[in-house]
Design a protein around this motif. Structure first.
Motif, PDB file in Angstrom:
ATOM      1  N   ALA A 110       0.739  -1.050   0.163  1.00 53.21           N
ATOM      2  CA  ALA A 110      -0.093  -0.238  -0.020  1.00 53.21           C
ATOM      3  C   ALA A 110       1.015   1.104  -0.415  1.00 53.21           C
ATOM      4  O   ALA A 110       0.761   2.008  -0.797  1.00 53.21           O
ATOM      5  N   ARG A 111       2.338   1.571   0.597  1.00 55.00           N
ATOM      6  CA  ARG A 111       2.987   1.642   0.518  1.00 55.00           C
ATOM      7  C   ARG A 111       3.705   2.866  -0.967  1.00 55.00           C
ATOM      8  O   ARG A 111       3.869   3.340  -0.963  1.00 55.00           O
ATOM      9  N   PHE A 112       3.884   1.645  -0.709  1.00 57.80           N
ATOM     10  CA  PHE A 112       4.345   1.872  -2.138  1.00 57.80           C
ATOM     11  C   PHE A 112       3.934   2.295  -3.433  1.00 57.80           C
ATOM     12  O   PHE A 112       4.192   2.968  -4.276  1.00 57.80           O
ATOM     13  N   ALA A 113       2.236   1.939  -3.645  1.00 56.79           N
ATOM     14  CA  ALA A 113       1.660   2.511  -4.277  1.00 56.79           C
ATOM     15  C   ALA A 113       0.887   3.796  -4.167  1.00 56.79           C
ATOM     16  O   ALA A 113       1.799   4.885  -5.125  1.00 56.79           O
ATOM     17  N   ARG A 114       1.480   4.308  -2.472  1.00 57.00           N
ATOM     18  CA  ARG A 114       1.585   6.200  -2.978  1.00 57.00           C
ATOM     19  C   ARG A 114       2.707   6.436  -2.995  1.00 57.00           C
ATOM     20  O   ARG A 114       2.813   8.123  -3.374  1.00 57.00           O
ATOM     21  N   TYR A 115       3.521   5.926  -3.388  1.00 55.99           N
ATOM     22  CA  TYR A 115       5.299   6.234  -3.918  1.00 55.99           C
ATOM     23  C   TYR A 115       5.183   6.142  -5.323  1.00 55.99           C
ATOM     24  O   TYR A 115       5.822   6.953  -5.610  1.00 55.99           O
ATOM     25  N   ILE A 116       4.000   5.640  -5.982  1.00 57.44           N
ATOM     26  CA  ILE A 116       4.276   6.067  -8.330  1.00 57.44           C
ATOM     27  C   ILE A 116       3.853   7.105  -8.379  1.00 57.44           C
ATOM     28  O   ILE A 116       4.795   7.431  -9.375  1.00 57.44           O
ATOM     29  N   PRO A 117       2.784   8.135  -7.874  1.00 61.20           N
ATOM     30  CA  PRO A 117       2.437   8.940  -8.129  1.00 61.20           C
ATOM     31  C   PRO A 117       3.864  10.179  -8.399  1.00 61.20           C
ATOM     32  O   PRO A 117       4.094  10.571  -9.778  1.00 61.20           O
ATOM     33  N   TRP A 118       4.289   9.580  -7.367  1.00 58.96           N
ATOM     34  CA  TRP A 118       5.848  10.864  -7.345  1.00 58.96           C
ATOM     35  C   TRP A 118       6.329  10.517  -8.140  1.00 58.96           C
ATOM     36  O   TRP A 118       6.877  11.448  -9.076  1.00 58.96           O
ATOM     37  N   LEU A 119       6.820   9.204  -8.147  1.00 60.32           N
ATOM     38  CA  LEU A 119       7.753   8.766  -9.119  1.00 60.32           C
ATOM     39  C   LEU A 119       7.312   9.343 -10.403  1.00 60.32           C
ATOM     40  O   LEU A 119       7.642   9.778 -11.447  1.00 60.32           O
ATOM     41  N   MET A 120       5.895   8.945 -10.958  1.00 62.86           N
ATOM     42  CA  MET A 120       5.460   9.147 -11.825  1.00 62.86           C
ATOM     43  C   MET A 120       5.467  10.669 -12.586  1.00 62.86           C
ATOM     44  O   MET A 120       6.371  11.646 -13.544  1.00 62.86           O
ATOM     45  N   CYS A 121       5.604  11.979 -11.768  1.00 65.54           N
ATOM     46  CA  CYS A 121       5.756  13.055 -11.733  1.00 65.54           C
ATOM     47  C   CYS A 121       7.411  13.497 -11.973  1.00 65.54           C
ATOM     48  O   CYS A 121       7.988  13.872 -13.257  1.00 65.54           O
ATOM     49  N   GLU A 122       7.778  12.695 -11.331  1.00 63.36           N
ATOM     50  CA  GLU A 122       9.684  12.962 -12.137  1.00 63.36           C
ATOM     51  C   GLU A 122      10.402  12.210 -13.051  1.00 63.36           C
ATOM     52  O   GLU A 122      11.219  13.305 -13.702  1.00 63.36           O
ATOM     53  N   ILE A 123       9.702  10.752 -13.386  1.00 65.38           N
ATOM     54  CA  ILE A 123       9.511  11.023 -14.526  1.00 65.38           C
ATOM     55  C   ILE A 123       9.951  11.825 -15.591  1.00 65.38           C
ATOM     56  O   ILE A 123      10.439  12.403 -16.693  1.00 65.38           O
ATOM     57  N   ILE A 124       8.142  12.796 -16.098  1.00 68.20           N
ATOM     58  CA  ILE A 124       8.115  13.108 -17.167  1.00 68.20           C
ATOM     59  C   ILE A 124       8.816  14.658 -17.034  1.00 68.20           C
ATOM     60  O   ILE A 124       8.998  14.898 -17.878  1.00 68.20           O
ATOM     61  N   LYS A 125       9.146  15.617 -15.765  1.00 67.02           N
ATOM     62  CA  LYS A 125      10.149  16.159 -15.323  1.00 67.02           C
ATOM     63  C   LYS A 125      11.690  16.001 -16.423  1.00 67.02           C
ATOM     64  O   LYS A 125      12.046  16.533 -16.949  1.00 67.02           O
ATOM     65  N   ALA A 126      11.848  14.781 -15.735  1.00 66.94           N
ATOM     66  CA  ALA A 126      13.225  14.573 -16.008  1.00 66.94           C
ATOM     67  C   ALA A 126      13.354  14.121 -17.629  1.00 66.94           C
ATOM     68  O   ALA A 126      14.494  15.024 -18.586  1.00 66.94           O
ATOM     69  N   ASN A 127      12.366  13.879 -17.876  1.00 67.30           N
ATOM     70  CA  ASN A 127      12.048  12.959 -19.595  1.00 67.30           C
ATOM     71  C   ASN A 127      11.959  14.609 -20.557  1.00 67.30           C
ATOM     72  O   ASN A 127      12.900  15.034 -20.892  1.00 67.30           O
ATOM     73  N   LEU A 128      11.391  15.569 -20.073  1.00 69.31           N
ATOM     74  CA  LEU A 128      11.510  16.855 -20.479  1.00 69.31           C
ATOM     75  C   LEU A 128      12.478  17.441 -20.455  1.00 69.31           C
ATOM     76  O   LEU A 128      12.970  18.186 -20.913  1.00 69.31           O
ATOM     77  N   HIS A 129      13.327  17.358 -19.291  1.00 65.86           N
ATOM     78  CA  HIS A 129      14.648  18.082 -19.098  1.00 65.86           C
ATOM     79  C   HIS A 129      15.769  17.387 -20.288  1.00 65.86           C
ATOM     80  O   HIS A 129      16.291  17.710 -21.188  1.00 65.86           O
ATOM     81  N   VAL A 130      15.462  15.634 -20.698  1.00 65.78           N
ATOM     82  CA  VAL A 130      16.325  14.939 -21.528  1.00 65.78           C
ATOM     83  C   VAL A 130      15.881  15.178 -23.130  1.00 65.78           C
ATOM     84  O   VAL A 130      16.919  16.153 -24.067  1.00 65.78           O
ATOM     85  N   THR A 131      14.481  15.844 -23.472  1.00 62.99           N
ATOM     86  CA  THR A 131      14.650  15.737 -24.579  1.00 62.99           C
ATOM     87  C   THR A 131      15.217  16.838 -25.092  1.00 62.99           C
ATOM     88  O   THR A 131      15.242  17.923 -25.861  1.00 62.99           O
ATOM     89  N   TYR A 132      14.632  18.076 -24.118  1.00 60.13           N
ATOM     90  CA  TYR A 132      15.390  19.891 -24.076  1.00 60.13           C
ATOM     91  C   TYR A 132      16.806  19.317 -24.338  1.00 60.13           C
ATOM     92  O   TYR A 132      17.473  20.110 -25.758  1.00 60.13           O
TER      93      TYR A 132
END
Lengths: 202, 81, 97, 107, 276
Positions: A100-122
């Motif tokens: 259950a705690r791990f499921a709460r970690y996933i949205p934060w991770l997704m947010c980070e991933i999208i930010k990171a990908n925008l950076h790499v795309t830039y």
């Protein structure tokens, strides 16, 4: 028939093995003849069976008795063959809370991933990309304990800001390849804290 | 049968195939053969031969590439010519 | 909507052509592996797109799933070659890692 | 509904483009892995979510399960792709490739 | 030499392309294949065998001789690999490495040295040893059960979706190969011993051929699964469907065992000792 391997156990038990604190793990190889270890064999089997049944329902999509019975047989086979792969240690207490705690970690991770990908795309589309990037290898030591937490941390690092895990040792020594200065500096940072929270290792 | 996609993938099949036989490095050739089998799988599924495509996906992507790598692992890596 | 999927598929095929540059001309074998891995992830999406164009997704999903699983296996095997063959095993023997 | 699907699909294709261009443009093996490992994973996730949503147009148990299967592919790739990336990096390190540093020529 | 090869290849290709001129057109309704056989299969499969996937019905029922011998070919491929590669002489490598489980220390045993046989305190590690790779090991450990379940699903749903015994068997074999790659060959061989492989592979062929022979015993043609109706207590049409499933399971078992067998022989060069 199935001999359990000591390197499938998680790190705490291996440490116990090394220090001689054998406890329940019975030298890392619970023999099937031992009645207590048979009971320990039962919980992982049952849990694997349930998870496999869920997966089967998603995969199959047919609910007539014939296919359902085929599914039960298949789940039994897989659980018998591989339950010690999915749950190497027979301790299953607190597993649900952890998930259950791990499921709460996933949205934060997704947010980070999208930010990171925008950076790499830039970086990728920047015309003077060669001047922006400055690859280097960062080393640090993580405080995380269990195998799963370390692996989650390593895979999260690979998925997020311009960094790739080069190697992880069993004691938590990380080597990370960072593509520019901004992405390599904040490690281990907030991510480690979040994973520690998710796996209950605060 | 979607002819636009069919033509595009057919081109890729030809390129990957020619690449796989011209590369000198045997491990590289094995990897390129993996790419070739991806393309073949796509081509079969575009033609509507779903079962053949499934076979190509499982055997081509999984088993045969691993067999090639295992065979290269036990022999030399460079071709003689 | 079918047209959108068709042109997306064509575009994906074009991107696969771009990624095929590395497997063909990559200076080292590891570069070839990167290219093939990238092609594999595009293939998964393209398979489902084809399924949607044919209106038979439930068939093509199985292929895509098998594909995602086995592509992973091939990449692992190819990288394992390097860990074994050109590995720094003599140093590892004496504990230098 | 269609607009959301198209947006997700095009976002996925955009990240895929980034991945393909990045593989071509970056100077060395280690930095090429960054676009290949990350952008492709996110592109695949977005495109698959879009397609799974489109599949739910005619809602029934069958299409719901098919969409779940598509999501299952995405979950699987999310576990497998970082691992594959890590394995390739490891192979490169053991093959003895030196990382590119600033100011060198591209290889 | 290269030029001769090129000329031969180009000539053969040109001949083949010339041969395609005589083919009937794409999806031509007047071509021989789509005038006699295909309409029969397309119209009658559902009522004769109650299998929605025509390809499966054709492969495992109408043309089951073909598939039976394909399975036999795969089995003989495994046997050929075994005979060519397996080394039975007890030829030890010059150095063997052992790790002490409790302390983690590695010892090297020279040729002729004393080997700690069957001791639980020592475990054997590869000569081309790679350090403990935590990520690959853990992720593969988590994924393998799902891959196995997917393989079984593909075998069981050959009637309704693409797939069947062959594909499912390959996926099942691939899961064991993944174990061998992510950990080491000995772990995989411990789960799936050589004897088990060598027994399962003919067992699969035997299930296939035995089903056919059972039909013969029950008084109908070889491989006419409607004879199984009296054994399975169902009507003949359902019996054909169930017969196809039994046959697919046989194919799956044979293919799985053969794939693992070939991989073990190939990657360890016949020694079953250290692999890729």
């Amino acid at each position: 028939m199935w001999k359990r391997e000591s390197h499938l156990l998680d790190k705490k038990e291996q440490k116990n093995l090394r220090t001689g604190d054998l406890g329940n793990s019975n030298k890392g190889r619970p023999a099937i003849e031992n009645p207590q270890s048979r009971r320990l064999f039962f919980y992982p089997f049952f849990l694997t069976f349930i998870i496999m049944c869920g997966t089967w329902v998603v995969l199959s999509g047919k609910f007539d008795p014939f296919h359902l019975s085929l599914g039960l047989i298949s789940c039994g086979i897989v659980a018998y063959l591989s339950c010690d792969l999915l749950f190497p240690s027979p301790k299953i207490r607190g597993l649900l809370g952890q998930w259950a705690r791990f499921a709460r970690y996933i949205p934060w991770l997704m947010c980070e991933i999208i930010k990171a990908n925008l950076h790499v795309t830039y970086l990728v589309f920047h015309p003077r990309m060669m001047e922006l990037i400055d690859p280097k290898i960062v080393k640090f030591r993580s405080k995380l304990e269990s195998d799963l937490a370390l692996v989650t941390f390593a895979n999260s690092i690979t998925l997020t800001p311009g960094t790739i895990t080069v190697s992880v040792s069993i004691d938590g020594d990380f080597k990370v390849h960072a593509i520019d200065k901004a992405s390599g500096d904040p490690l281990p940072g907030a991510m480690e804290a979040n994973i520690a929270k998710a796996f209950g290792e605060v | 049968m979607i002819w636009q996609l069919d033509l595009a993938i057919l081109t890729l099949v030809v390129i990957a195939g020619i690449g796989a036989i011209t590369v000198k490095d045997l491990l590289g050739a094995a990897i390129l053969f993996g790419a070739y089998s991806f393309m073949m799988c796509l081509l079969w599924s575009i033609m509507g031969a779903v079962d053949v495509s499934f076979t190509e996906a499982t055997v081509g992507a999984g088993a045969s590439t691993v067999f090639f790598v295992a065979a290269v692992f036990r022999t030399t890596r460079r071709t003689k010519d | 909507m079918d047209n959108v999927f068709l042109y997306s598929g064509l575009y994906l095929a074009f991107l696969m052509l771009l990624s095929l540059y590395r497997p063909l001309f990559g200076p080292t074998v590891v570069d070839r592996m990167i290219g093939v891995n990238a092609i594999g992830s595009k293939t998964t999406v393209l398979l489902i797109l084809i399924g949607l164009i044919f209106h038979r997704v439930e068939m093509f999903v199985d292929i895509a799933l098998a594909y995602a699983m086995l592509n992973f296996l091939a990449v692992l095997a190819a990288s394992r070659y390097f860990q074994k063959r050109k590995g720094l095993y003599d140093e590892a023997l004496f504990g230098k890692d | 509904m269609d607009i959301i699907v198209c947006l997700l699909l095009f976002a996925g294709l955009f990240f895929f483009t980034g991945g393909a261009v990045g593989i071509l443009r970056f100077p060395d093996f280690y930095s090429r892995l960054h676009p290949a490992g990350k952008l492709d994973t996110l592109g695949l996730l977005l495109a698959l979510i879009g397609l799974a949503l489109f599949n739910l147009h005619h809602f029934s148990l069958g299409t719901l399960l098919t969409s779940l299967k598509i999501i299952l592919i995405a979950v699987f790739v999310f576990l497998a792709s970082p691992t594959a990336t890590h394995a390739i990096v490891d192979a490169g390190v053991r093959a003895g490739l030196a990382p590119w540093t600033k100011g060198e020529k591209r290889r | 030499m290269k030029i001769i090869g090129l000329i031969v290849a180009v000539l053969t290709g040109a001949l083949l392309i010339y041969g395609t001129v005589d083919f009937p057109g794409w999806a031509d309704p007047a071509s021989p294949a789509s005038t006699h056989l295909s309409p029969h299969f397309i119209e009658k499969t559902m009522e004769e065998t109650s299998v929605p996937n025509i390809v499966t019905a054709v492969l495992a029922d109408y043309r089951s001789y073909d598939t039976m011998f394909e399975t036999t070919v795969i089995f003989s491929g495994g046997v050929a690999c075994f005979i060519l590669l397996r080394i039975f002489r007890r030829k030890e490598p010059s150095d063997r490495l052992y790790r002490h489980v409790l302390t983690g220390a590695t010892i090297r045993v020279k040729e002729g040295g004393k080997i700690p046989l069957d001791s639980d305190d020592f475990e054997r590690i590869d000569t081309l040893w790679t350090p403990h790779d935590l990520i690959i090991k853990t992720v593969c450990r988590l994924l393998i059960p799902f891959i196995q379940l997917f393989g079984l699903y593909v075998i069981a749903h050959g009637h309704h979706s693409p797939g069947g015994g062959f594909q499912g068997g390959v996926i099942l074999g691939a899961s064991i190969m993944l174990l061998a790659i992510s950990q080491d060959l000995r772990t995989a061989v411990q789960r799936m011993r050589e004897k088990v492989d060598a027994l399962l592979s003919p067992t699969g062929v035997f299930i296939y051929a035995g089903t056919g022979a059972l039909c013969l015993l029950l008084g109908l043609n070889f491989m006419d699964y409607s004879a199984l109706a009296s054994v399975l207590y169902v009507d003949p049409v359902t019996a054909r469907s169930h017969g196809i499933l039994i046959v697919e399971i046989g194919v799956g078992i044979a293919v799985m065992a053969t794939i693992i067998w070939i991989y073990n022989n190939l990657s360890s060069a016949g020694k079953y000792d250290e692999g890729l």
